[in-house]
Scaffold this active site. Structure first.
Site, PDB file in Angstrom:
ATOM      1  N   SER A 113      -7.037 -44.718  -6.787  1.00 44.43           N
ATOM      2  CA  SER A 113      -6.345 -45.930  -6.344  1.00 44.43           C
ATOM      3  C   SER A 113      -7.355 -46.861  -5.668  1.00 44.43           C
ATOM      4  O   SER A 113      -8.430 -47.087  -6.206  1.00 44.43           O
ATOM      5  CB  SER A 113      -5.163 -45.569  -5.430  1.00 44.43           C
ATOM      6  OG  SER A 113      -4.350 -46.696  -5.193  1.00 44.43           O
ATOM      7  N   GLU A 244      -7.101 -47.368 -14.695  1.00 47.36           N
ATOM      8  CA  GLU A 244      -5.695 -47.008 -14.513  1.00 47.36           C
ATOM      9  C   GLU A 244      -4.983 -48.137 -13.785  1.00 47.36           C
ATOM     10  O   GLU A 244      -5.564 -48.826 -12.955  1.00 47.36           O
ATOM     11  CB  GLU A 244      -5.563 -45.678 -13.763  1.00 47.36           C
ATOM     12  CG  GLU A 244      -6.166 -45.635 -12.371  1.00 47.36           C
ATOM     13  CD  GLU A 244      -5.152 -45.888 -11.267  1.00 47.36           C
ATOM     14  OE1 GLU A 244      -3.960 -46.087 -11.572  1.00 47.36           O
ATOM     15  OE2 GLU A 244      -5.569 -45.893 -10.095  1.00 47.36           O
ATOM     16  N   HIS A 312      -1.727 -43.106 -11.009  1.00 46.01           N
ATOM     17  CA  HIS A 312      -0.604 -42.990 -10.091  1.00 46.01           C
ATOM     18  C   HIS A 312       0.567 -42.173 -10.616  1.00 46.01           C
ATOM     19  O   HIS A 312       1.593 -42.059  -9.946  1.00 46.01           O
ATOM     20  CB  HIS A 312      -0.133 -44.390  -9.685  1.00 46.01           C
ATOM     21  CG  HIS A 312      -1.087 -45.090  -8.768  1.00 46.01           C
ATOM     22  ND1 HIS A 312      -2.318 -45.569  -9.189  1.00 46.01           N
ATOM     23  CD2 HIS A 312      -1.012 -45.368  -7.443  1.00 46.01           C
ATOM     24  CE1 HIS A 312      -2.942 -46.123  -8.169  1.00 46.01           C
ATOM     25  NE2 HIS A 312      -2.180 -46.017  -7.099  1.00 46.01           N
TER      26      HIS A 312
END
Length: 341
Positions: A113, A244, A312
């Protein structure tokens, strides 16, 4: 590429939240994860920028930058593990002295993240291998899926290791505040896919570099994350760019990928490895994730594998930024071999 020493019993691990901190309702989970590190023989060094969170950060910029720098240049530290990601780690980039950091002993910087804002840049700027992997708060001793449970083992590798696509992944998990011992809720079947002509037989190799598209779409092509310079440094190997999506809607995803295409970012890669997309339901858009990818990447002359175990919707692969890797898709099952020598 400079690889940190493999983690082993006696290694010193610093815990600091250079993005979002851990507020009081989550302290029980944090304490359990720290105790799990100690139970594996690791020495935990807890930073001051950790157990509070205000306006999406653990502490003011100067404090976060100072503490992170102190751990990065401390040669007694073997790894730095933030508890989880956040929102605005990008504010650190203009105040960190990467020349000073590069002179220190390499140490593992881990997480995904917003953590990838720093892991990707540290690899690019300092030539240190870093780890895009499960965050500390997911490394609970009761977690059984192999990708998550073996995260520390992968960071203890000296040569090569191979990971395989998961069997199932999580869409919705329990709150750590309500259940400090929550594990992953693996309910959905994993299927890696390809946008290439041969959608069941795709393979590419190169050095890994990447992270969260929400933040890297602003950094790729900048002085902080110059993919062209990185590719020229390792011209014999090439690059695998992995990305991502955390919060981008399908149309925002298209804009982000088109922006990278227009800046020539994809001209410097051997292949794209893209993670699973969070549910489209809350965006209220009829466009699907696959349609958005196909639209934005139409005409791209490099292979693309997507719905991989990155991001995630865990579990997460442990992807070593800077490592030589071979990615393979056979049917809907994927594998990735990484070489840390």
């Amino acid at each position: 590429m400079k690889y940190p020493a493999p983690l082993k019993s006696g290694s010193r691990v610093a815990i600091t939240a250079f993005s979002s901190g851990v507020s009081e309702p989550y302290h029980a989970r944090l304490d359990q994860c720290l105790e799990d590190l100690r139970s594996q023989g690791l020495e935990v060094v807890e930073g001051k920028c950790l157990r509070s969170d205000k306006n999406y950060v653990s502490a003011p910029l100067e404090q976060r930058a100072s503490e992170l720098t102190s751990f990065l240049v401390d040669d007694s530290i073997d790894a730095i593990m933030p508890p989880w990601g956040g929102e605005i780690a990008m504010d650190l980039l203009s105040v960190l002295d990467f020349t000073q950091i590069a002179k220190a002993k390499p140490k593992w910087l881990t997480g995904f993240s917003d953590i990838s804002t720093l892991t990707s840049v540290i690899t690019s700027q300092c030539n240190w291998a870093t780890a895009h992997c499960a965050n500390l708060m997911q490394l609970h001793s009761l977690q059984q899926d192999s990708l998550t449970a073996n995260t520390l083992a992968y960071l203890g590798s000296r040569e090569t290791f191979t990971q395989y696509s998961s069997e199932k992944y999580q869409v919705r998990g329990e709150s750590y505040a309500e259940n400090p011992d929550a594990g992953l809720n693996l309910t959905e079947s994993t299927h890696w896919k390809s946008l290439g002509r041969d959608q069941e037989n795709t393979e590419f190799s190169g050095r890994l570099l990447g992270g969260c598209l929400d933040t890297l779409c602003h950094l790729l092509g900048s002085d902080y994350l110059d993919l062209k310079a990185f590719q020229e440094r390792y011209s014999q190997d090439g690059i695998i760019l992995f990305l991502e999506n955390a919060e981008l809607s399908p149309t925002a995803l298209i804009r982000a990928l088109l922006g990278l295409k227009y800046r020539g970012i994809f001209n410097h890669v051997n292949g794209l490895l893209i993670g699973r997309n969070p549910s489209d339901e809350h965006h209220g858009q009829s466009l699907t994730y696959q349609q958005a990818l196909s639209y934005a990447l139409n005409g791209l002359e490099v292979p693309v594998i997507y719905d991989a175990d990155i991001g995630h919707l865990p579990p997460n692969l442990t992807l070593i930024n800077g490592a030589l890797a071979n990615v393979r898709l056979r049917g809907d099952e994927g594998s990735i071999l990484q070489n840390l020598t």
